[in-house]
Design a protein around this motif. Structure first.
Motif: not given
Length: 170
Positions: A1, A3, A95-98, A100, A117-118
Motif C-alpha cells: 500500500m 502511503q 485504491r491501495r493508497k493511504e 495522511f 484522508a487520515l
C-alpha cells in the motif's frame, strides 16, 4: 500500500516549539529546517511527503519543486494552503493508497477526514520524527559495535594467526 503525507508547512512551523522560536527571527531558516526534517522522515518512513506552504498574499501562479526527493509546493495567489491540501488529497485518493495530512487546524482535519484522508496532528508527527531518528541512531550504534571487523567471521583460525604474525612483524 502506498502511503502519502501532506504537511501544512506554516501550521507545523507554528506548532513545533523549535521551529516556532526560529521563525520569529528567521522564517526562511525555519522553512529550510522543516524541509530537512521531512526529507529525512521521508527517507526512513517510506512515505511520499508533500510540503505545502501558503502564498495567499503573494502574486503569481504558485510554484513547486523537489528538494531531497521531497515535493515542496507554494500555493498560487488567493489560494490557501488548506485549499491546495484538499485538492491534493482529492488527486491522490485511490485504491491501495493511504493519505495522511499533518496539521493542527481542527477544521482542516475534519474536511480532509471527510475526503478519506487520515489526520496526523503536528505533535504526533514530531513524535514520529524523533522516534525515527532515535531508531536510526540505535541501528547505527548496534551495527558499529557488532560488526567491528567484517572479515573476522570469514577467516579460519590459521589465517587469523598468520595475519597476526604479519602484524607483529614476525
Amino acid at each position: 500500500m502506498e502511503q502519502y503525507l501532506i504537511v501544512d508547512g506554516y501550521n507545523i512551523i507554528g506548532a513545533w516549539p523549535e521551529l516556532s522560536k526560529l521563525k520569529d527571527t528567521d522564517l526562511e531558516g525555519a522553512r529550510d529546517k522543516l524541509i530537512h526534517m521531512l526529507a529525512e522522515y521521508q527517507s526512513f518512513s517510506g512515505m511520499k511527503v508533500y510540503l505545502v506552504f501558503d502564498a495567499y498574499m503573494v502574486p503569481g501562479l504558485g510554484k513547486s519543486y523537489v528538494q531531497s526527493k521531497l515535493v515542496v509546493l507554494y500555493t498560487k495567489e488567493k489560494e490557501t494552503a488548506d485549499e491546495r491540501i484538499e485538492r491534493l488529497v482529492t488527486n491522490l485518493m485511490g485504491r491501495r493508497k493511504e493519505i495522511f495530512v499533518a496539521t493542527s487546524d481542527m477544521i482542516e482535519q475534519h474536511v480532509i477526514f471527510g475526503k478519506g484522508a487520515l489526520r496526523l496532528p503536528a505533535k504526533e508527527l514530531l513524535t514520529k520524527i524523533k522516534l525515527g531518528r532515535k531508531e536510526i541512531r540505535e541501528q547505527i550504534k548496534t551495527e558499529h559495535t557488532t560488526r567491528r571487523n567484517p572479515f573476522e567471521g570469514s577467516l579460519s583460525e590459521d589465517q587469523k594467526a598468520k595475519l597476526e604474525r604479519m602484524r607483529r612483524g614476525e
